[in-house]
Design a protein around this motif. Structure first.
Motif, PDB file in Angstrom:
ATOM      1  N   GLY A 182       0.829  -1.214   0.000  1.00  0.00           N
ATOM      2  CA  GLY A 182       0.000   0.000   0.000  1.00  0.00           C
ATOM      3  C   GLY A 182       0.857   1.256   0.000  1.00  0.00           C
ATOM      4  O   GLY A 182       0.429   2.319   0.461  1.00  0.00           O
ATOM      5  N   ASP A 185      -1.909   7.058   1.201  1.00  0.00           N
ATOM      6  CA  ASP A 185      -1.615   8.196   2.084  1.00  0.00           C
ATOM      7  C   ASP A 185      -0.581   7.838   3.152  1.00  0.00           C
ATOM      8  O   ASP A 185       0.428   8.523   3.316  1.00  0.00           O
ATOM      9  N   GLY A 231       1.319   5.174   3.356  1.00  0.00           N
ATOM     10  CA  GLY A 231       2.553   4.702   2.735  1.00  0.00           C
ATOM     11  C   GLY A 231       3.443   5.850   2.289  1.00  0.00           C
ATOM     12  O   GLY A 231       4.669   5.806   2.446  1.00  0.00           O
ATOM     13  N   ARG A 274      -1.205   0.270  -7.450  1.00  0.00           N
ATOM     14  CA  ARG A 274      -1.034   1.491  -8.253  1.00  0.00           C
ATOM     15  C   ARG A 274       0.437   1.867  -8.256  1.00  0.00           C
ATOM     16  O   ARG A 274       1.143   1.597  -7.289  1.00  0.00           O
ATOM     17  N   ALA A 303       2.016  -5.059  -7.374  1.00  0.00           N
ATOM     18  CA  ALA A 303       1.436  -6.353  -7.007  1.00  0.00           C
ATOM     19  C   ALA A 303      -0.013  -6.175  -6.605  1.00  0.00           C
ATOM     20  O   ALA A 303      -0.391  -5.160  -6.030  1.00  0.00           O
ATOM     21  N   ASP A 304      -0.786  -7.204  -6.900  1.00  0.00           N
ATOM     22  CA  ASP A 304      -2.171  -7.274  -6.428  1.00  0.00           C
ATOM     23  C   ASP A 304      -2.193  -8.344  -5.336  1.00  0.00           C
ATOM     24  O   ASP A 304      -2.089  -9.539  -5.630  1.00  0.00           O
ATOM     25  N   LEU A 364       0.085  -2.275   4.743  1.00  0.00           N
ATOM     26  CA  LEU A 364      -0.876  -1.172   4.671  1.00  0.00           C
ATOM     27  C   LEU A 364      -1.866  -1.374   3.532  1.00  0.00           C
ATOM     28  O   LEU A 364      -2.921  -0.738   3.504  1.00  0.00           O
ATOM     29  N   TYR A 369      -8.273  -1.973   1.203  1.00  0.00           N
ATOM     30  CA  TYR A 369      -9.394  -1.044   1.135  1.00  0.00           C
ATOM     31  C   TYR A 369      -9.403  -0.290   2.457  1.00  0.00           C
ATOM     32  O   TYR A 369      -9.460  -0.894   3.524  1.00  0.00           O
ATOM     33  N   SER A 370      -9.375   1.051   2.428  1.00  0.00           N
ATOM     34  CA  SER A 370      -9.053   1.782   3.653  1.00  0.00           C
ATOM     35  C   SER A 370     -10.223   2.554   4.254  1.00  0.00           C
ATOM     36  O   SER A 370     -10.016   3.325   5.188  1.00  0.00           O
ATOM     37  N   ALA A 394      -1.561  -2.729   9.715  1.00  0.00           N
ATOM     38  CA  ALA A 394      -2.316  -1.499   9.961  1.00  0.00           C
ATOM     39  C   ALA A 394      -3.774  -1.853  10.157  1.00  0.00           C
ATOM     40  O   ALA A 394      -4.561  -1.878   9.218  1.00  0.00           O
ATOM     41  N   THR A 395      -4.142  -2.156  11.412  1.00  0.00           N
ATOM     42  CA  THR A 395      -5.552  -2.318  11.701  1.00  0.00           C
ATOM     43  C   THR A 395      -6.093  -0.926  12.031  1.00  0.00           C
ATOM     44  O   THR A 395      -5.433   0.080  11.719  1.00  0.00           O
ATOM     45  N   SER A 396      -7.267  -0.844  12.612  1.00  0.00           N
ATOM     46  CA  SER A 396      -7.907   0.472  12.656  1.00  0.00           C
ATOM     47  C   SER A 396      -8.726   0.687  13.926  1.00  0.00           C
ATOM     48  O   SER A 396      -9.191  -0.281  14.550  1.00  0.00           O
ATOM     49  N   LYS A 424     -10.779  -5.597   9.395  1.00  0.00           N
ATOM     50  CA  LYS A 424      -9.589  -5.327  10.215  1.00  0.00           C
ATOM     51  C   LYS A 424      -9.503  -6.328  11.360  1.00  0.00           C
ATOM     52  O   LYS A 424      -8.423  -6.784  11.726  1.00  0.00           O
ATOM     53  N   ILE A 481      -4.798   1.992  14.094  1.00  0.00           N
ATOM     54  CA  ILE A 481      -4.495   3.374  13.733  1.00  0.00           C
ATOM     55  C   ILE A 481      -5.725   4.260  13.868  1.00  0.00           C
ATOM     56  O   ILE A 481      -6.840   3.864  13.502  1.00  0.00           O
ATOM     57  N   ASN A 524      -6.103   8.316  13.034  1.00  0.00           N
ATOM     58  CA  ASN A 524      -6.159   9.048  11.766  1.00  0.00           C
ATOM     59  C   ASN A 524      -4.800   9.688  11.492  1.00  0.00           C
ATOM     60  O   ASN A 524      -4.362  10.560  12.241  1.00  0.00           O
TER      61      ASN A 524
HETATM   62  N1  LIG Z   1      -5.212   6.769   6.883  1.00  0.00           N
HETATM   63  C1  LIG Z   1      -5.564   6.510   8.132  1.00  0.00           C
HETATM   64  O1  LIG Z   1      -5.684   7.424   8.958  1.00  0.00           O
HETATM   65  C2  LIG Z   1      -5.823   5.094   8.567  1.00  0.00           C
HETATM   66  C3  LIG Z   1      -6.506   4.857   9.772  1.00  0.00           C
HETATM   67  C4  LIG Z   1      -6.703   3.551  10.186  1.00  0.00           C
HETATM   68  C5  LIG Z   1      -6.207   2.490   9.441  1.00  0.00           C
HETATM   69  N2  LIG Z   1      -5.574   2.764   8.268  1.00  0.00           N
HETATM   70  C6  LIG Z   1      -5.092   1.620   7.461  1.00  0.00           C
HETATM   71  O2  LIG Z   1      -3.784   1.906   6.995  1.00  0.00           O
HETATM   72  C7  LIG Z   1      -3.616   1.417   5.675  1.00  0.00           C
HETATM   73  C8  LIG Z   1      -3.207   2.553   4.741  1.00  0.00           C
HETATM   74  O3  LIG Z   1      -4.222   3.535   4.764  1.00  0.00           O
HETATM   75  P1  LIG Z   1      -4.232   4.742   3.713  1.00  0.00           P
HETATM   76  O4  LIG Z   1      -5.010   5.844   4.321  1.00  0.00           O
HETATM   77  O5  LIG Z   1      -2.849   4.982   3.227  1.00  0.00           O
HETATM   78  O6  LIG Z   1      -5.114   4.110   2.564  1.00  0.00           O
HETATM   79  P2  LIG Z   1      -5.035   4.385   0.975  1.00  0.00           P
HETATM   80  O7  LIG Z   1      -6.360   3.972   0.450  1.00  0.00           O
HETATM   81  O8  LIG Z   1      -4.560   5.766   0.725  1.00  0.00           O
HETATM   82  O9  LIG Z   1      -3.917   3.361   0.517  1.00  0.00           O
HETATM   83  C9  LIG Z   1      -4.141   1.981   0.436  1.00  0.00           C
HETATM   84  C10 LIG Z   1      -3.325   1.462  -0.715  1.00  0.00           C
HETATM   85  O10 LIG Z   1      -3.578   0.051  -0.840  1.00  0.00           O
HETATM   86  C11 LIG Z   1      -3.564  -0.247  -2.229  1.00  0.00           C
HETATM   87  N3  LIG Z   1      -4.330  -1.473  -2.515  1.00  0.00           N
HETATM   88  C12 LIG Z   1      -5.685  -1.636  -2.471  1.00  0.00           C
HETATM   89  N4  LIG Z   1      -6.008  -2.869  -2.878  1.00  0.00           N
HETATM   90  C13 LIG Z   1      -4.838  -3.507  -3.168  1.00  0.00           C
HETATM   91  C14 LIG Z   1      -4.528  -4.799  -3.663  1.00  0.00           C
HETATM   92  N5  LIG Z   1      -5.486  -5.703  -3.945  1.00  0.00           N
HETATM   93  N6  LIG Z   1      -3.219  -5.106  -3.873  1.00  0.00           N
HETATM   94  C15 LIG Z   1      -2.251  -4.199  -3.614  1.00  0.00           C
HETATM   95  N7  LIG Z   1      -2.482  -2.959  -3.154  1.00  0.00           N
HETATM   96  C16 LIG Z   1      -3.770  -2.617  -2.939  1.00  0.00           C
HETATM   97  C17 LIG Z   1      -4.189   0.950  -2.903  1.00  0.00           C
HETATM   98  O11 LIG Z   1      -3.805   1.041  -4.267  1.00  0.00           O
HETATM   99  C18 LIG Z   1      -3.699   2.106  -2.063  1.00  0.00           C
HETATM  100  O12 LIG Z   1      -2.565   2.740  -2.619  1.00  0.00           O
HETATM  101  C19 LIG Z   1      -4.927   0.770   5.278  1.00  0.00           C
HETATM  102  O13 LIG Z   1      -4.852  -0.609   5.528  1.00  0.00           O
HETATM  103  C20 LIG Z   1      -5.930   1.411   6.210  1.00  0.00           C
HETATM  104  O14 LIG Z   1      -7.035   0.580   6.435  1.00  0.00           O
HETATM  105  C21 LIG Z   1      -5.383   4.024   7.818  1.00  0.00           C
END
Ligand SMILES: NC(=O)c1ccc[n+]([C@@H]2O[C@H](COP(=O)([O-])OP(=O)(O)OC[C@H]3O[C@@H](n4cnc5c(N)ncnc54)[C@H](O)[C@@H]3O)[C@@H](O)[C@H]2O)c1
Length: 268
Positions: free
Chosen positions: A8, A12, A14, A33, A47-48, A68, A71-72, A106-108, A137, A160, A162
């Motif tokens: 990931g 954001d 990452g 992506r 990678a997927d 990370l 689906y977030s 990264a759980t939530s 999660k 996590i 925010n």
């Molecule tokens: N941003 C936050 O404040 C927050 C809070 C709690 C938990 N999290 C967790 O942290 C992680 C990162 O969060 P974020 O905000 O950067 O999310 P984001 O949506 O910005 O990034 C997630 C990334 O995962 C990739 N992804 C999705 N499906 C995929 C697949 N099948 N194979 C490979 N890559 C794939 C996406 O392309 C994306 O770039 C997530 O797991 C999210 O649930 C984030």
């Protein structure tokens, strides 16, 4: 220097981590992506993770994984199923098959989003997910427990809040997690010599926190930031919250079927 895979990496969190951890570890970045601004010397593998072959390929030869990718936010079951259920399973299983010792997930806060705001919770509370996303999660947390107990994997679960340089509203005053605090906690997860299975809250040292984060502090976490300096300005806005969301830690996730603008399914 340890080799650390970040899945990931184009997202954001990452993007913050790549910047904060550069030079501290040999980073191997992966995502569905492409990276928006791949720097010289950064190693990227597309990678997927919903495909086991991809998960096996990217987890080869790494010391630790910061998982990370997925689906977030709340969203359609099909997207959550592929990325957070199948994808998360593939990541743990591929890590096991490739002998990766340490796994940070990264759980939530949404795994426990139905706890009321007036209750302070620690890492021992029973799960209370506030949607399909929260359930996914919890599924990842359960995988972490299994792979630690059965296979001896060292698992670090970060619930996590925010991730943001500053809180954006009243709810986030309690759960904001600044990039430098994020990087510190992730480094503890990678380097602490005595991790077997730990749950910590990924939040800064916020005065208004809903979490007793003593487990993170026990492991040496010393957050640098506290949202309190933004409190006056945010509270003066007097923003109206939904009456249900205002009761619970998970906020809007507790009262909507899916957020008004669910993230689109990732393009393959
Ligand atoms: N941003 C936050 O404040 C927050 C809070 C709690 C938990 N999290 C967790 O942290 C992680 C990162 O969060 P974020 O905000 O950067 O999310 P984001 O949506 O910005 O990034 C997630 C990334 O995962 C990739 N992804 C999705 N499906 C995929 C697949 N099948 N194979 C490979 N890559 C794939 C996406 O392309 C994306 O770039 C997530 O797991 C999210 O649930 C984030």
């Amino acid at each position: 220097m340890k080799t650390v895979l970040i899945t990931g990496a184009s997202g954001d969190v990452g993007t913050h981590l790549r910047r904060e951890l550069a030079g501290r570890y040999k980073l191997k970045l992966s995502d569905l992506r492409p990276l928006a601004d791949k720097a010289k010397g950064e190693v990227f593998a597309k990678a997927d993770i919903s495909r086991m072959a991809d998960a096996l390929r990217i987890t080869k030869g790494v010391d630790a994984i910061v998982h990370l990718g997925g689906y977030s936010v709340e969203g359609p079951w099909e997207g959550i199923l592929q990325a957070n259920i199948i994808g998360c399973y593939n990541m743990f299983e591929a890590a096991r098959r490739n002998g990766v010792k340490r796994f940070l997930f990264a759980t939530s806060n949404h795994a426990v989003g139905f706890y009321p705001r007036k209750q302070k919770i620690d890492h021992r509370v029973y799960i209370k997910p506030d949607g399909r996303y929260g359930v996914s999660k919890v599924f990842g947390e359960a995988l972490g427990s299994l792979y630690s107990d059965k296979y001896g994997m060292e698992v670090f679960l970060m619930r996590i809040g925010n991730v943001n340089a500053r809180p954006i509203d009243k709810r986030r005053l309690s759960i904001v997690f600044t990039p430098r605090d994020l990087a510190q906690l992730v480094s503890i997860g990678i380097d602490h010599p005595k991790i077997r299975f730990e749950i910590v809250y990924g939040v800064s040292g916020n005065k208004r926190s809903w979490y007793d984060n003593s487990n993170a502090y026990r492991l040496g976490y010393e957050p640098q930031d506290d949202s309190e300096s933004y409190a006056k300005e945010i509270l003066e806005r007097n923003e109206k919250e939904h009456p249900v969301g205002a009761l619970y830690q998970g906020g809007a996730f507790t009262h909507v079927e899916s957020v008004p603008n669910p993230a689109p399914l990732p393009k393959k």
